[in-house]
Motif scaffolding. Structure first.
Motif, PDB file in Angstrom:
ATOM      1  N   GLU A   1       0.795  -1.149   0.031  1.00 26.93           N
ATOM      2  CA  GLU A   1      -0.116  -0.162   0.053  1.00 26.93           C
ATOM      3  C   GLU A   1       0.933   1.140   0.008  1.00 26.93           C
ATOM      4  N   ASN A   2       0.595   2.018  -1.138  1.00 25.76           N
ATOM      5  CA  ASN A   2       1.194   3.272  -0.970  1.00 25.76           C
ATOM      6  C   ASN A   2       0.861   4.450   0.036  1.00 25.76           C
ATOM      7  N   ASN A   3       1.895   4.923   0.641  1.00 28.94           N
ATOM      8  CA  ASN A   3       1.612   5.949   1.756  1.00 28.94           C
ATOM      9  C   ASN A   3       2.075   7.213   1.327  1.00 28.94           C
ATOM     10  N   SER A   4       2.350   7.522  -0.004  1.00 27.44           N
ATOM     11  CA  SER A   4       2.852   8.826  -0.394  1.00 27.44           C
ATOM     12  C   SER A   4       1.965   9.438  -1.297  1.00 27.44           C
ATOM     13  N   PRO A   5       1.915  10.883  -1.552  1.00 24.47           N
ATOM     14  CA  PRO A   5       1.000  11.354  -2.379  1.00 24.47           C
ATOM     15  C   PRO A   5       1.609  11.422  -3.989  1.00 24.47           C
ATOM     16  N   THR A   6       2.672  10.712  -4.128  1.00 27.76           N
ATOM     17  CA  THR A   6       3.246  10.441  -5.334  1.00 27.76           C
ATOM     18  C   THR A   6       3.605   8.982  -5.756  1.00 27.76           C
ATOM     19  N   SER A   7       4.042   8.508  -6.918  1.00 22.68           N
ATOM     20  CA  SER A   7       4.249   7.092  -7.018  1.00 22.68           C
ATOM     21  C   SER A   7       5.296   6.647  -6.496  1.00 22.68           C
ATOM     22  N   THR A   8       5.178   5.183  -6.283  1.00 14.17           N
ATOM     23  CA  THR A   8       6.187   4.574  -5.341  1.00 14.17           C
ATOM     24  C   THR A   8       6.815   3.292  -6.064  1.00 14.17           C
ATOM     25  N   GLU A   9       7.987   3.284  -6.520  1.00 15.88           N
ATOM     26  CA  GLU A   9       8.450   2.029  -7.091  1.00 15.88           C
ATOM     27  C   GLU A   9       9.035   1.226  -6.074  1.00 15.88           C
ATOM     28  N   TYR A  10       8.987  -0.209  -6.329  1.00 15.62           N
ATOM     29  CA  TYR A  10       9.396  -1.393  -5.373  1.00 15.62           C
ATOM     30  C   TYR A  10       9.757  -2.528  -5.756  1.00 15.62           C
ATOM     31  N   GLU A  11      10.417  -3.227  -5.212  1.00 15.60           N
ATOM     32  CA  GLU A  11      10.638  -4.846  -5.308  1.00 15.60           C
ATOM     33  C   GLU A  11      10.206  -5.489  -4.065  1.00 15.60           C
ATOM     34  N   LEU A  12       9.200  -6.417  -4.473  1.00 12.37           N
ATOM     35  CA  LEU A  12       8.885  -7.483  -3.438  1.00 12.37           C
ATOM     36  C   LEU A  12       9.360  -8.809  -3.638  1.00 12.37           C
ATOM     37  N   ARG A  13       9.822  -9.296  -2.625  1.00  4.99           N
ATOM     38  CA  ARG A  13      10.124 -10.723  -2.219  1.00  4.99           C
ATOM     39  C   ARG A  13       9.620 -11.537  -1.524  1.00  4.99           C
ATOM     40  N   LEU A  14       8.882 -12.680  -2.070  1.00  6.09           N
ATOM     41  CA  LEU A  14       8.255 -13.577  -1.211  1.00  6.09           C
ATOM     42  C   LEU A  14       8.981 -14.969  -1.287  1.00  6.09           C
ATOM     43  N   VAL A  15       9.227 -15.485   0.011  1.00 12.80           N
ATOM     44  CA  VAL A  15      10.094 -16.514   0.180  1.00 12.80           C
ATOM     45  C   VAL A  15       9.453 -17.508   1.269  1.00 12.80           C
ATOM     46  N   ASN A  16       9.236 -18.810   0.575  1.00 14.46           N
ATOM     47  CA  ASN A  16       8.832 -20.034   1.354  1.00 14.46           C
ATOM     48  C   ASN A  16      10.230 -20.547   1.782  1.00 14.46           C
ATOM     49  N   GLU A  17      10.558 -20.102   2.973  1.00 15.87           N
ATOM     50  CA  GLU A  17      12.034 -20.371   3.621  1.00 15.87           C
ATOM     51  C   GLU A  17      12.111 -22.037   3.998  1.00 15.87           C
ATOM     52  N   SER A  18      10.660 -22.584   4.044  1.00 16.35           N
ATOM     53  CA  SER A  18      11.072 -24.054   4.595  1.00 16.35           C
ATOM     54  C   SER A  18      11.336 -24.864   3.303  1.00 16.35           C
ATOM     55  N   SER A  19      10.968 -24.572   2.256  1.00 15.07           N
ATOM     56  CA  SER A  19      11.361 -25.543   1.275  1.00 15.07           C
ATOM     57  C   SER A  19      12.659 -25.171   0.356  1.00 15.07           C
ATOM     58  N   SER A  20      13.238 -23.644   0.696  1.00 17.80           N
ATOM     59  CA  SER A  20      14.224 -23.396  -0.127  1.00 17.80           C
ATOM     60  C   SER A  20      15.407 -23.122   0.888  1.00 17.80           C
ATOM     61  N   ALA A  21      15.428 -22.968   2.078  1.00 18.08           N
ATOM     62  CA  ALA A  21      16.637 -22.871   2.985  1.00 18.08           C
ATOM     63  C   ALA A  21      17.295 -24.045   3.348  1.00 18.08           C
ATOM     64  N   VAL A  22      18.794 -23.864   2.996  1.00 18.51           N
ATOM     65  CA  VAL A  22      19.583 -24.937   3.676  1.00 18.51           C
ATOM     66  C   VAL A  22      19.977 -24.787   5.163  1.00 18.51           C
ATOM     67  N   ASN A  23      19.293 -25.834   5.900  1.00 17.89           N
ATOM     68  CA  ASN A  23      19.619 -25.712   7.385  1.00 17.89           C
ATOM     69  C   ASN A  23      20.998 -26.066   7.865  1.00 17.89           C
ATOM     70  N   ILE A  24      21.691 -25.195   8.163  1.00 13.52           N
ATOM     71  CA  ILE A  24      23.116 -24.960   8.491  1.00 13.52           C
ATOM     72  C   ILE A  24      23.147 -25.618  10.209  1.00 13.52           C
ATOM     73  N   GLY A  25      21.875 -25.551  10.834  1.00 17.52           N
ATOM     74  CA  GLY A  25      21.888 -25.579  12.058  1.00 17.52           C
ATOM     75  C   GLY A  25      22.618 -24.710  13.073  1.00 17.52           C
ATOM     76  N   GLU A  26      23.320 -25.090  14.360  1.00 11.77           N
ATOM     77  CA  GLU A  26      23.867 -24.092  15.033  1.00 11.77           C
ATOM     78  C   GLU A  26      25.051 -23.543  14.494  1.00 11.77           C
ATOM     79  N   LEU A  27      25.320 -22.111  14.304  1.00  6.36           N
ATOM     80  CA  LEU A  27      26.183 -21.598  13.293  1.00  6.36           C
ATOM     81  C   LEU A  27      27.308 -21.347  14.465  1.00  6.36           C
ATOM     82  N   LYS A  28      28.584 -21.973  13.711  1.00  3.27           N
ATOM     83  CA  LYS A  28      29.831 -21.904  14.389  1.00  3.27           C
ATOM     84  C   LYS A  28      30.785 -21.314  13.244  1.00  3.27           C
TER      85      LYS A  28
END
Length: 160
Positions: free
Chosen positions: A98-125
Motif C-alpha cells: 500500500e502506497n503512503n505517499s502522494p506520489t508514485s512509489t517503485e518497489y521490489e517485493l520478494r516472497l520466500v517460502n523458507e521451509s522449502s528453499s533454505a539449507v539448514n546449517i543448524g547451530e552457527l559456528k
C-alpha cells in the motif's frame, strides 16, 4: 509461483504504486506449513506491507480476515524496507503493498517460502560454508540458508 499460485520457493515482483491509497495485492498458497518472509525494498517513497489469510480464496480481505483480527504488517516510515517474517500454516494468503505517499512509489517485493528453499546449517559456528548458486537446480538464482545461535553474538558473512 506455480500455476495454482503455490509459493514453492521464492518469487520477486518489481512494480509501481501510482498514488497515495493505491495498493497492489499478491495471492499465494502454501500447501504445507512454512517459515514465510516478505521483503519490500527499493522503495522510492513510503509504502507499507500487509499479510492476510484468504480463507475462501477469493482474493479479497473479507470481514473474518480483517486486519484487527489476523494480520501481520510492516509500516516503517519513508523508504525504509518493510519485512514480515512468520510461521504460517497451509492455506491461501494475500500480501498487500500500500502506497503512503502522494506520489508514485517503485518497489521490489520478494516472497520466500523458507521451509522449502533454505539449507539448514543448524547451530552457527565459525566455519566456512561453500556452495554454488544454482547447484541444486540450474534455474535457481538464489540460495537461502537458515541457522541458529545459542547465545547473542556478533555476526558477519562474507561472499567471495
Amino acid at each position: 509461483m506455480s500455476e495454482n499460485n503455490e509459493l514453492l520457493k521464492s518469487e520477486i515482483f518489481n512494480d509501481e504504486l501510482n498514488q497515495q491509497d493505491d495498493s497492489i495485492s499478491y495471492r499465494f498458497k502454501l500447501t504445507n506449513g512454512a517459515n514465510f518472509s516478505a521483503n519490500l525494498y527499493g522503495l522510492t517513497n513510503d509504502a507499507d506491507l500487509y499479510l492476510y489469510p484468504d480463507y475462501n480464496d477469493n482474493g479479497v480481505v473479507d470481514s473474518d480476515e480483517d486486519p484487527n483480527h489476523y494480520s501481520y504488517r510492516s509500516t516503517n516510515s519513508g523508504t525504509t524496507p518493510e519485512f514480515i517474517n512468520k510461521n504460517l500454516s497451509a492455506g491461501n494468503y494475500l500480501i498487500i503493498v500500500e502506497n503512503n505517499s502522494p506520489t508514485s512509489t517503485e518497489y521490489e517485493l520478494r516472497l520466500v517460502n523458507e521451509s522449502s528453499s533454505a539449507v539448514n546449517i543448524g547451530e552457527l559456528k565459525d566455519v566456512i560454508y561453500k556452495d554454488v548458486v544454482g547447484l541444486r537446480q540450474p534455474t535457481d538464482e538464489y540460495d537461502y540458508y537458515r541457522f541458529k545461535l545459542t547465545n547473542a553474538a556478533n555476526f558477519s558473512a562474507n561472499l567471495y
